[in-house]
Motif scaffolding. Sequence first.
Motif, PDB file in Angstrom:
ATOM      1  N   ASP B  28      39.283  24.328  -7.422  1.00 35.79           N
ATOM      2  CA  ASP B  28      39.113  25.428  -8.786  1.00 35.79           C
ATOM      3  C   ASP B  28      39.685  24.994 -10.031  1.00 35.79           C
ATOM      4  O   ASP B  28      40.964  24.435  -9.909  1.00 35.79           O
ATOM      5  CB  ASP B  28      39.511  26.887  -8.214  1.00 35.79           C
ATOM      6  CG  ASP B  28      38.637  27.850  -9.332  1.00 35.79           C
ATOM      7  OD1 ASP B  28      37.983  27.685  -9.695  1.00 35.79           O
ATOM      8  OD2 ASP B  28      39.591  28.742  -9.395  1.00 35.79           O
ATOM      9  N   GLY B  29      39.471  25.386 -11.097  1.00 28.81           N
ATOM     10  CA  GLY B  29      40.068  25.338 -12.558  1.00 28.81           C
ATOM     11  C   GLY B  29      39.735  23.837 -13.253  1.00 28.81           C
ATOM     12  O   GLY B  29      38.694  23.383 -12.733  1.00 28.81           O
ATOM     13  N   LYS B  30      40.293  23.529 -14.138  1.00 28.78           N
ATOM     14  CA  LYS B  30      39.978  22.708 -15.026  1.00 28.78           C
ATOM     15  C   LYS B  30      40.502  21.231 -14.463  1.00 28.78           C
ATOM     16  O   LYS B  30      40.110  20.131 -15.028  1.00 28.78           O
ATOM     17  CB  LYS B  30      40.588  22.804 -16.197  1.00 28.78           C
ATOM     18  CG  LYS B  30      40.175  22.451 -17.558  1.00 28.78           C
ATOM     19  CD  LYS B  30      40.770  23.134 -18.892  1.00 28.78           C
ATOM     20  CE  LYS B  30      40.728  22.199 -19.855  1.00 28.78           C
ATOM     21  NZ  LYS B  30      41.533  22.919 -21.117  1.00 28.78           N
ATOM     22  N   GLY B  33      40.161  19.227  -9.550  1.00 30.59           N
ATOM     23  CA  GLY B  33      39.261  18.169  -9.085  1.00 30.59           C
ATOM     24  C   GLY B  33      39.379  16.860  -9.929  1.00 30.59           C
ATOM     25  O   GLY B  33      39.337  15.863  -8.964  1.00 30.59           O
ATOM     26  N   LEU B  34      39.824  16.929 -11.005  1.00 29.03           N
ATOM     27  CA  LEU B  34      39.854  15.511 -11.777  1.00 29.03           C
ATOM     28  C   LEU B  34      41.189  14.797 -11.332  1.00 29.03           C
ATOM     29  O   LEU B  34      41.146  13.846 -11.262  1.00 29.03           O
ATOM     30  CB  LEU B  34      40.268  15.921 -13.370  1.00 29.03           C
ATOM     31  CG  LEU B  34      39.748  14.868 -14.377  1.00 29.03           C
ATOM     32  CD1 LEU B  34      38.380  14.736 -13.905  1.00 29.03           C
ATOM     33  CD2 LEU B  34      39.981  15.618 -15.676  1.00 29.03           C
ATOM     34  N   TRP B  37      40.057  13.277  -8.113  1.00 26.18           N
ATOM     35  CA  TRP B  37      39.006  12.149  -8.499  1.00 26.18           C
ATOM     36  C   TRP B  37      39.848  10.981  -8.774  1.00 26.18           C
ATOM     37  O   TRP B  37      39.497   9.876  -8.172  1.00 26.18           O
ATOM     38  CB  TRP B  37      38.215  12.657  -9.723  1.00 26.18           C
ATOM     39  CG  TRP B  37      37.284  11.556 -10.201  1.00 26.18           C
ATOM     40  CD1 TRP B  37      37.499  10.523 -11.158  1.00 26.18           C
ATOM     41  CD2 TRP B  37      35.857  11.370  -9.435  1.00 26.18           C
ATOM     42  NE1 TRP B  37      36.334   9.703 -11.153  1.00 26.18           N
ATOM     43  CE2 TRP B  37      35.520  10.394 -10.304  1.00 26.18           C
ATOM     44  CE3 TRP B  37      35.128  11.910  -8.819  1.00 26.18           C
ATOM     45  CZ2 TRP B  37      34.251   9.754  -9.779  1.00 26.18           C
ATOM     46  CZ3 TRP B  37      34.122  11.494  -8.268  1.00 26.18           C
ATOM     47  CH2 TRP B  37      33.471  10.421  -8.962  1.00 26.18           C
ATOM     48  N   TYR B  38      41.123  10.977  -9.350  1.00 31.76           N
ATOM     49  CA  TYR B  38      41.719   9.828  -9.497  1.00 31.76           C
ATOM     50  C   TYR B  38      42.458   9.257  -8.337  1.00 31.76           C
ATOM     51  O   TYR B  38      42.586   8.176  -8.228  1.00 31.76           O
ATOM     52  CB  TYR B  38      42.686  10.006 -10.787  1.00 31.76           C
ATOM     53  CG  TYR B  38      41.843   9.933 -12.067  1.00 31.76           C
ATOM     54  CD1 TYR B  38      41.145   9.097 -12.804  1.00 31.76           C
ATOM     55  CD2 TYR B  38      41.917  11.255 -13.129  1.00 31.76           C
ATOM     56  CE1 TYR B  38      40.657   8.696 -13.796  1.00 31.76           C
ATOM     57  CE2 TYR B  38      40.829  11.110 -14.079  1.00 31.76           C
ATOM     58  CZ  TYR B  38      40.400  10.015 -14.646  1.00 31.76           C
ATOM     59  OH  TYR B  38      39.625  10.079 -15.581  1.00 31.76           O
ATOM     60  N   SER B  55      44.401  14.722 -21.591  1.00 33.18           N
ATOM     61  CA  SER B  55      44.607  16.154 -22.420  1.00 33.18           C
ATOM     62  C   SER B  55      45.341  16.888 -21.437  1.00 33.18           C
ATOM     63  O   SER B  55      45.779  18.176 -21.915  1.00 33.18           O
ATOM     64  CB  SER B  55      43.108  16.515 -22.537  1.00 33.18           C
ATOM     65  OG  SER B  55      42.442  16.351 -21.142  1.00 33.18           O
TER      66      SER B  55
END
Lengths: 124, 124
Positions: B28-30, B33-34, B37-38, B55
Motif C-alpha cells: 500500500d501507498g506510494k 511497492g516501489l 521493486w528495486y 522523489s
Amino acid sequence: MSVCESCGIRVNNQVYNCAFQVAIDVLDGKWKGLILWYLQFGTKRNSELRRLIPSITQKMLTQKLRELEDEGIVYRTVYPVVPPKVEYSLTEQGEKLIPILKSLYEWGEDYIVERQAEDKAQTA
Amino acid sequence: MSVCESCGIRVNNQVYNCAFQVAIDVLDGKWKGLILWYLQFGTKRNSELRRLIPSITQKMLTQKLRELEDEGIVYRTVYPVVPPKVEYSLTEQGEKLIPILKSLYEWGEDYIVERQAEDKAQTA
DNA sequence: CCGGATCCATAAGGATACTG
DNA sequence: CAGTATCCTTATGGATCCGG
C-alpha cells in the motif's frame, strides 16, 4: 521488463515514472482492491456492495467506484427506472486484474500462516 | 479461495477481514511497492535506494523500510563500521512477492497502451 | 435506491535542521 | 552514511443531512 526509470508516463491525468506505479495506483487504498475482489464474482449493485463491505460508507463506495470507472476498470450501467437501478461490473482491463488479485490473495494466506508461526515461536 | 468474509485475521498488530487485504496493505501507498521493486534486483543500501527513487524523502524511505522490516518483508543488516553501512534485502516472504509485482508491472504496461489508444480515439 | 454536498477529525507526507 | 526530530501542509476518510 526493466528497472523503473523516469520515463514520465501520462495516464488518467496523472504522471507516473513506471508501469508498476500505474498498477499500484489502481489497487491503492483501503477499498479499491476489495471492490474489484467482489466484482470478480459478477455484476453487483450499489446496495450489494454495501452489504459485502459493511465497513465502507456510501460516500467512499461512490467515490471509489467513480475512480475505477474513470480509470476504465469498471463499467457503470444505469437503468432508467424508478426506483433507480445501477449495476457495476468489470471491464476487459478489470478482468485482466483478477488473476493477479488471486495471486495476492494466496500470498496473503501464506504470509498469515508464516507470521503466526513466527509469533508462536517467539512466545514459546 | 473464497469470498472475503469477516474472519478477523490478526497480523502485524492489525486486524484484517481477509487475506487479500493483508497483501494489499504490504504494497500500500506510494512507496512500498516501489522499494520492493528495486530490492528484487538485489541488496541495496539506503543511498542507493535514494538514487533509484529520487522523489522520495529520507524520512519516507526510512519509515517505509521500517514498516517492511516489521512486516517481515525485508531484512535490515547493520555493519558496525564508520561511516555507517546498512543494507536492505528481501526476506523469503518478500521474494515470494516478486512474481506478483512483475505481473502487476506487465498489467500496467498493457493498461497504459490501451488507455492511450482510447485517448487517441477520443480526440480523433 | 443511489447517490450529492458539506463539515470535520485524523493520517499521510514534505521541508528543514540536526546527530552518532 | 544513515538516520532523528520538529513543524507544517495536504490528503483521506467519516458523519450528517439533503435530493431525484
